[in-house]
Motif scaffolding. Structure first.
Motif, PDB file in Angstrom:
ATOM      1  N   ALA A   1      97.354  53.052  -4.266  1.00  0.00           N
ATOM      2  CA  ALA A   1      98.137  53.572  -5.399  1.00  0.00           C
ATOM      3  C   ALA A   1      99.228  54.523  -4.908  1.00  0.00           C
ATOM      4  O   ALA A   1     100.343  54.546  -5.435  1.00  0.00           O
ATOM      5  CB  ALA A   1      97.210  54.285  -6.379  1.00  0.00           C
ATOM      6  N   ALA A   2      98.893  55.300  -3.856  1.00  0.00           N
ATOM      7  CA  ALA A   2      99.882  56.242  -3.316  1.00  0.00           C
ATOM      8  C   ALA A   2     101.054  55.463  -2.724  1.00  0.00           C
ATOM      9  O   ALA A   2     102.213  55.843  -2.911  1.00  0.00           O
ATOM     10  CB  ALA A   2      99.237  57.128  -2.252  1.00  0.00           C
ATOM     11  N   GLU A   3     100.763  54.363  -2.036  1.00  0.00           N
ATOM     12  CA  GLU A   3     101.854  53.572  -1.445  1.00  0.00           C
ATOM     13  C   GLU A   3     102.737  52.982  -2.548  1.00  0.00           C
ATOM     14  O   GLU A   3     103.970  53.028  -2.467  1.00  0.00           O
ATOM     15  CB  GLU A   3     101.309  52.450  -0.552  1.00  0.00           C
ATOM     16  CG  GLU A   3     102.481  51.732   0.128  1.00  0.00           C
ATOM     17  CD  GLU A   3     102.093  50.516   0.951  1.00  0.00           C
ATOM     18  OE1 GLU A   3     100.946  50.042   0.833  1.00  0.00           O
ATOM     19  OE2 GLU A   3     102.968  50.015   1.690  1.00  0.00           O
ATOM     20  N   GLU A   4     102.086  52.472  -3.592  1.00  0.00           N
ATOM     21  CA  GLU A   4     102.875  51.890  -4.692  1.00  0.00           C
ATOM     22  C   GLU A   4     103.774  52.948  -5.332  1.00  0.00           C
ATOM     23  O   GLU A   4     104.944  52.711  -5.617  1.00  0.00           O
ATOM     24  CB  GLU A   4     101.956  51.286  -5.752  1.00  0.00           C
ATOM     25  CG  GLU A   4     101.447  49.922  -5.338  1.00  0.00           C
ATOM     26  CD  GLU A   4     100.323  49.410  -6.220  1.00  0.00           C
ATOM     27  OE1 GLU A   4     100.061  50.023  -7.279  1.00  0.00           O
ATOM     28  OE2 GLU A   4      99.703  48.409  -5.834  1.00  0.00           O
ATOM     29  N   ALA A   5     103.200  54.143  -5.545  1.00  0.00           N
ATOM     30  CA  ALA A   5     103.990  55.215  -6.165  1.00  0.00           C
ATOM     31  C   ALA A   5     105.138  55.622  -5.242  1.00  0.00           C
ATOM     32  O   ALA A   5     106.269  55.827  -5.681  1.00  0.00           O
ATOM     33  CB  ALA A   5     103.091  56.412  -6.466  1.00  0.00           C
ATOM     34  N   LYS A   6     104.851  55.696  -3.947  1.00  0.00           N
ATOM     35  CA  LYS A   6     105.889  56.055  -2.962  1.00  0.00           C
ATOM     36  C   LYS A   6     107.055  55.074  -3.050  1.00  0.00           C
ATOM     37  O   LYS A   6     108.224  55.488  -3.081  1.00  0.00           O
ATOM     38  CB  LYS A   6     105.272  56.006  -1.551  1.00  0.00           C
ATOM     39  CG  LYS A   6     106.276  56.057  -0.424  1.00  0.00           C
ATOM     40  CD  LYS A   6     105.640  55.824   0.932  1.00  0.00           C
ATOM     41  CE  LYS A   6     105.424  54.348   1.210  1.00  0.00           C
ATOM     42  NZ  LYS A   6     104.914  54.098   2.568  1.00  0.00           N
ATOM     43  N   ILE A   7     106.740  53.795  -3.122  1.00  0.00           N
ATOM     44  CA  ILE A   7     107.794  52.775  -3.184  1.00  0.00           C
ATOM     45  C   ILE A   7     108.586  52.916  -4.489  1.00  0.00           C
ATOM     46  O   ILE A   7     109.806  52.844  -4.503  1.00  0.00           O
ATOM     47  CB  ILE A   7     107.171  51.367  -3.007  1.00  0.00           C
ATOM     48  CG1 ILE A   7     106.713  51.223  -1.552  1.00  0.00           C
ATOM     49  CG2 ILE A   7     108.160  50.266  -3.392  1.00  0.00           C
ATOM     50  CD1 ILE A   7     105.937  49.981  -1.225  1.00  0.00           C
ATOM     51  N   GLU A   8     107.862  53.183  -5.574  1.00  0.00           N
ATOM     52  CA  GLU A   8     108.563  53.348  -6.854  1.00  0.00           C
ATOM     53  C   GLU A   8     109.500  54.563  -6.818  1.00  0.00           C
ATOM     54  O   GLU A   8     110.606  54.526  -7.356  1.00  0.00           O
ATOM     55  CB  GLU A   8     107.531  53.511  -7.973  1.00  0.00           C
ATOM     56  CG  GLU A   8     108.139  53.236  -9.318  1.00  0.00           C
ATOM     57  CD  GLU A   8     107.103  53.156 -10.412  1.00  0.00           C
ATOM     58  OE1 GLU A   8     105.932  52.859 -10.099  1.00  0.00           O
ATOM     59  OE2 GLU A   8     107.484  53.416 -11.563  1.00  0.00           O
ATOM     60  N   LEU A   9     109.040  55.613  -6.144  1.00  0.00           N
ATOM     61  CA  LEU A   9     109.855  56.839  -6.099  1.00  0.00           C
ATOM     62  C   LEU A   9     111.132  56.662  -5.274  1.00  0.00           C
ATOM     63  O   LEU A   9     111.997  57.529  -5.289  1.00  0.00           O
ATOM     64  CB  LEU A   9     109.030  57.999  -5.551  1.00  0.00           C
ATOM     65  CG  LEU A   9     107.950  58.519  -6.513  1.00  0.00           C
ATOM     66  CD1 LEU A   9     107.048  59.522  -5.815  1.00  0.00           C
ATOM     67  CD2 LEU A   9     108.577  59.150  -7.761  1.00  0.00           C
ATOM     68  N   SER A  10     111.254  55.554  -4.574  1.00  0.00           N
ATOM     69  CA  SER A  10     112.502  55.313  -3.838  1.00  0.00           C
ATOM     70  C   SER A  10     113.650  55.014  -4.787  1.00  0.00           C
ATOM     71  O   SER A  10     114.798  55.198  -4.434  1.00  0.00           O
ATOM     72  CB  SER A  10     112.339  54.155  -2.850  1.00  0.00           C
ATOM     73  OG  SER A  10     111.570  54.591  -1.769  1.00  0.00           O
TER      74      SER A  10
ATOM     75  N   ALA B   1     113.121  55.638  -8.493  1.00  0.00           N
ATOM     76  CA  ALA B   1     112.879  56.256  -9.798  1.00  0.00           C
ATOM     77  C   ALA B   1     112.502  57.720  -9.601  1.00  0.00           C
ATOM     78  O   ALA B   1     111.946  58.078  -8.568  1.00  0.00           O
ATOM     79  CB  ALA B   1     111.755  55.521 -10.505  1.00  0.00           C
ATOM     80  N   PRO B   2     112.834  58.561 -10.553  1.00  0.00           N
ATOM     81  CA  PRO B   2     112.515  59.979 -10.380  1.00  0.00           C
ATOM     82  C   PRO B   2     111.032  60.307 -10.598  1.00  0.00           C
ATOM     83  O   PRO B   2     110.566  61.360 -10.181  1.00  0.00           O
ATOM     84  CB  PRO B   2     113.374  60.671 -11.438  1.00  0.00           C
ATOM     85  CG  PRO B   2     113.707  59.624 -12.444  1.00  0.00           C
ATOM     86  CD  PRO B   2     113.621  58.301 -11.765  1.00  0.00           C
ATOM     87  N   TYR B   3     110.316  59.431 -11.285  1.00  0.00           N
ATOM     88  CA  TYR B   3     108.893  59.653 -11.540  1.00  0.00           C
ATOM     89  C   TYR B   3     108.103  58.398 -11.199  1.00  0.00           C
ATOM     90  O   TYR B   3     108.634  57.297 -11.272  1.00  0.00           O
ATOM     91  CB  TYR B   3     108.629  59.908 -13.034  1.00  0.00           C
ATOM     92  CG  TYR B   3     109.345  61.077 -13.612  1.00  0.00           C
ATOM     93  CD1 TYR B   3     108.805  62.359 -13.516  1.00  0.00           C
ATOM     94  CD2 TYR B   3     110.554  60.901 -14.279  1.00  0.00           C
ATOM     95  CE1 TYR B   3     109.468  63.437 -14.068  1.00  0.00           C
ATOM     96  CE2 TYR B   3     111.215  61.979 -14.836  1.00  0.00           C
ATOM     97  CZ  TYR B   3     110.673  63.247 -14.722  1.00  0.00           C
ATOM     98  OH  TYR B   3     111.321  64.305 -15.260  1.00  0.00           O
ATOM     99  N   ALA B   4     106.842  58.574 -10.880  1.00  0.00           N
ATOM    100  CA  ALA B   4     105.955  57.404 -10.745  1.00  0.00           C
ATOM    101  C   ALA B   4     104.585  57.832 -11.254  1.00  0.00           C
ATOM    102  O   ALA B   4     104.242  59.027 -11.204  1.00  0.00           O
ATOM    103  CB  ALA B   4     105.865  56.967  -9.299  1.00  0.00           C
TER     104      ALA B   4
END
Ligand code: AMP
Length: 589
Positions: free
Chosen positions: A236-245, A247-250
């Motif tokens: 989940a942390a990896e997915e959020a990290k990728i999203e934060l590239s 988007a301002p929030y994940a």
């Protein structure tokens, strides 16, 4: 037809394969994308798993799964998988075989030759082991090339004369920085530095630990002790990290992550980009120290580097771009998919060996930055209006999507004006206005807090810019489609055009004042206030709806000012200026 030679990036975390199709390097699809996780496993039924299924199995059956075998290449160390011993070459061969098969499916013929890349610091034993892995997989390894060299080939830099290139490669498990010298096709690695244990996996772990700590503080349960929960949190942390590239929030949302006295516990945590950036910033600073080490070894200063290339999936985090830009004093290049650059470059080398004609890799980039006008509070607490806040920076490969959060300026504000600009100037209105619109009926709450809005820019391949503004609290959304300029220019082209245009503006200002006077010939200097006033008058005179009466009054007063200026009658000039201001106010009403 001549047999194709494929180019392979055999990576620690991921591997990629490419070939030359119709003269252009292209990626070969592997399973569901273009990236094959460098993971090998044996399924419970004895079937060999390579890539995603093996990576998925690792959580449940690490004893039957091998990751990061690249770290062991060139050693005599053996690994045990499902109770059987394998050499590192053998494990790598499973990965290479999978890539070979994918290539054969795409190309439609047998593939038996390859170029494989290795880190520049790999010694002879490691290179030899890589050749052997290829042979085991049924591939004749035509050449082993250095990864940074491959990146430079992907960017077509081999054709240039004397160039110093710094390649910053931040992948999943390793960081490498190399400084290479290119001179008409001859490539020399001047220096390398790196850290074998620094990459995206570390960021995932640090990010997951941060969330786990919050969870432990609240529930007194350590998620790291539960293998399964920890693996879920890491994912989940990896997915959020990728999203934060982009988007301002994940949102990290993990249901039933643990139990406390039979009560199910969940994680639902929104993370802000800057929270994540703070977590990894120190680790990223280590990469800057390594850049300096490589520069020192190459006996070069940062300003002697002609190009900086970013490769490796982790360079997609915007903070990497920011830190490298600051440190090197120049904008790095990331136009070519950083996950693919090395494989594409290997394909270029393969094509050269096969004697193919090769065109440059075509990347569509946005030639100028895109952003909105925003107000900024300076360090001194002053409000600076009309600041350009870029969302998509120039030279970004399209299609691209980026969002940023902005807040209203004053409590109770229920309307915002979105002005979209394209350009590189710090003052928004010095750039080209692409369009503007209002977002109305915002719902400031009773405490009169400022309202947050997320502005999202989505730029497609046809340079259509979709702007979406979302009020964070209510989810209210306003969309507008604009057309961005499509012209594709190099950064040098842009810089020279900017200089040219600036010169034309200057000339234009003089022209305007010059129109029918000899102000330029005056030996005295006109103070900037008077000059601005005269320019304003000329602008007003060009208004179509200006009455003949006012036009004549303004023209006469301008003439009087010019005369008094040439006579050096400053008091008189001031009086005429006051008179002109009155006429102008009347005309501008
Ligand atoms: P590589 O070994 O070059 O394929 O890089 C893999 C690493 O890049 C992994 O740690 C990924 O999580 C990371 N990565 C991939 N895409 C992104 C992204 N958009 N933002 C940040 N990291 C990414």
């Amino acid at each position: 037809m001549q047999e194709k030679i494929i180019g392979i990036d055999l990576g620690t975390t991921n591997s990629v394969v490419a070939f030359i199709k119709d003269g252009v390097p292209v990626l070969i699809p592997v399973s569901e994308g273009h990236i094959l996780p460098s993971v090998v496993g044996i399924a419970p039924q004895g079937e060999v798993l390579v890539g995603k299924p093996a990576r998925n199995q690792w959580v449940a059956a690490p004893e039957n799964t091998i990751r990061s075998i690249k770290r062991k290449m060139g050693t005599n160390e053996k690994v045990t998988m499902a109770g059987k011993e394998y050499t590192p070459q053998e494990i790598s061969a499973f990965i290479l075989k999978e890539l070979k098969q994918a290539a054969e499916t795409t190309i439609g013929e047998t593939v038996s030759r390859a170029v494989i890349t290795v880190p520049a610091y790999f010694n002879e034993l490691q290179r030899q082991a890589t050749m052997e892995a290829g042979e085991i997989a049924g591939l004749k390894v035509e050449r082993i090339i250095n990864e940074p060299t491959a990146s430079a080939l992907a960017y077509g830099l081999d054709k240039e004369e004397e160039l110093h290139v710094l390649v910053y490669d931040l992948g999943g498990g390793t960081f490498d920085v190399s400084i290479i010298e290119l001179n008409n096709g001859v490539v020399d690695v001047l220096a390398t530095a790196g850290n074998n244990h620094l990459g995206g996996d570390d960021f995932d772990e640090m990010f997951a630990s941060f969330i786990a700590k919050e969870f432990a503080d609240e529930h007194k349960i350590d998620l790291q002790e539960n293998h399964h929960a920890w693996a879920r949190l890491l994912r989940a942390a990896e997915e959020a990290k990728i999203e934060l590239s982009n988007a301002p929030y994940a949102l990290i949302s993990l249901e039933y992550i643990a139990y406390s006295k039979d009560i199910a516990l969940h994680i639902r945590r929104e993370v802000k980009r800057h929270e994540f950036e703070e977590i990894i910033e120190e680790k990223l600073k280590d990469t800057l120290v390594l850049i300096d080490k490589a520069l020192k070894d190459a006996e070069l200063e940062a300003n002697q580097i002609d190009r900086v290339l970013l490769v490796g999936g982790s360079t997609r985090s915007p903070i990497v771009w920011d830190l490298v830009t600051q440190h090197m004093g120049q904008e790095p290049h990331i136009e070519i998919d950083p996950d693919a650059a090395v494989a594409l470059g290997a394909a270029v080398q393969a094509g050269i060996i096969a004697g193919e004609e090769i065109d440059a890799i075509l990347v569509d980039v946005t030639p100028m930055s895109l952003g909105i006008a925003a107000a900024e509070i300076s360090f001194a607490g002053q409000l600076i209006p009309d600041k350009f806040a870029p969302l998509i920076r120039r030279n970004t490969t399209i299609p691209v999507q980026q969002s940023k959060v902005f807040s209203t300026l004053y409590p109770g504000q229920d309307k915002i004006h979105i002005q979209v600009y394209q350009g590189e100037e710090e003052t928004a209105s010095d750039n080209v206005l692409l369009g503007d619109f209002f977002v109305e009926d915002l719902k400031p709450n009773r405490e009169m807090e400022l309202t947050d809005v997320t502005v999202n820019f989505s730029l497609d391949i046809n340079a259509i810019l979709d702007v979406t503004v979302i009020e964070r609290k209510t989810g209210k959304e306003v969309r507008k489609q604009l057309k961005a300029s499509r012209q594709r220019l190099s950064s040098q082209d842009i810089a020279s055009s900017q200089a040219k245009i600036a010169a034309v503006y200057e000339q234009g200002e003089e022209d305007e004042i010059d129109e029918d006077g000899e102000i330029d010939d005056l030996s005295i200097e006109i103070d900037p206030g008077t000059k601005a006033l005269l320019e304003r008058a000329i602008k007003v005179l060009s208004k179509e709806d200006l009455s003949a009466d006012l036009a004549s009054k303004i023209s006469v007063t301008v003439e009087k000012i010019k005369d008094s200026l040439s006579e050096d009658e400053s008091e008189q000039t001031e009086l005429y200026c006051d008179e002109l201001i009155d006429w102008l106010i009347e005309a501008e009403e």
